[in-house]
Design an enzyme around this catalytic site. Structure first.
Site: not given
Length: 270
Positions: A103, A159-160, A163
């Site tokens: 992932g 995104h956070h 990342k």
């Protein structure tokens, strides 16, 4: 392929990361799986179940992926580490004939091609997915459908702030799927000028991709379409990392029955 009357032996790399912990919980809770190895550089030698707040698993955190795979006889490696770690991990897994389910995003195209070649030589399967959330897969499919009729499109992904890669793999995959449905075109006014470099985002086949990195976000994306007198927005939000787990479990089960590398979870669902 794993027999239906026995469990699939699963190893988890990055087992104590935010995604890794969710993966471990998912594997432990699913009767189709047996957790046989947990790899992480921290808390080596401790029971992974105790570390993530579940019952003891009888699986102790290992630091060496190669040693863990060899000793555990794992069939599948689930990896949600970082781009600079995952590549080495997958090559190690392939050396031991272990099927990777990955992932992590930001993987080089040449590595994906090499993995596909090795997997086919060994006659086993592997899965790399930019996003394992079923809703995100639907968002990408719907966006590709919409691009046939509304080809002016921009992508915003959020995104956070931990990342490491930008744009996200989901955004790139979405753009690739859209590009298959529309001719390459340059959007916006031909004389537009960026007053600050990067203000218009990254360019992919004429469409723009914008990346946002802020604390508080998990994984979010919206695809904006513009037409004469109308706009269309297709958005997906993962508000918890649990959103990825059904897709991870699906891939870990499907990977035992395929040969070669499958890129994108949409290729494993109807």
């Amino acid at each position: 392929m794993a027999n239906s009357d026995r469990q699939i032996r699963v190893a988890v790399a990055g087992a104590l990361g935010k995604m890794g912990r969710e993966v471990v919980k998912t594997v432990m809770a699913d009767p189709a799986f047996q957790l046989v190895a947990a790899i992480d550089p921290s808390s080596v030698g401790q029971d992974i179940g105790s570390l993530i707040g579940t019952e003891e698993a009888g699986v102790f955190v290992a630091n060496s992926l190669a040693e863990a795979l060899l000793q555990s006889s794992a069939e599948v490696l689930i990896d949600f580490t970082t781009p600079n770690v995952v590549t080495q991990n997958v090559y190690i897994a392939l050396e031991y004939g272990v099927r990777p389910v990955v992932g992590t995003t930001g993987i080089k195209q040449e590595d994906l091609q090499a993995w596909d070649r090795i997997l086919k030589e060994k006659q086993i399967g592997g899965v790399v997915a930019p996003n394992f959330a079923i809703g995100a897969i639907l968002m990408m499919k719907f966006s590709a459908m919409a691009a046939k009729y509304m080809p002016h499109v921009e992508i915003i992904e959020l995104h956070h702030d931990q990342k490491l890669d930008a744009p996200s793999g989901t955004a790139v995959k979405t753009a690739e799927m859209i590009a298959k449905e529309r001719a390459r075109m340059q959007q916006g006014h031909p004389a537009e000028e960026e007053k600050l470099q990067g203000a218009r985002g990254a360019d992919f086949e004429g469409m723009k991709i914008h990346s946002v990195r802020l604390p508080g976000y998990v994984a979010h994306q919206e695809v904006l379409f513009g037409g004469v007198g109308q706009t269309l927005v297709i958005r997906h939000d993962s508000i918890s990392r649990e959103s990825f787990m059904p897709g991870v479990a699906l891939a870990a089960k499907k990977v035992t029955g395929i040969t070669g590398l499958v890129y994108g979870l949409e290729n494993l669902i109807d």
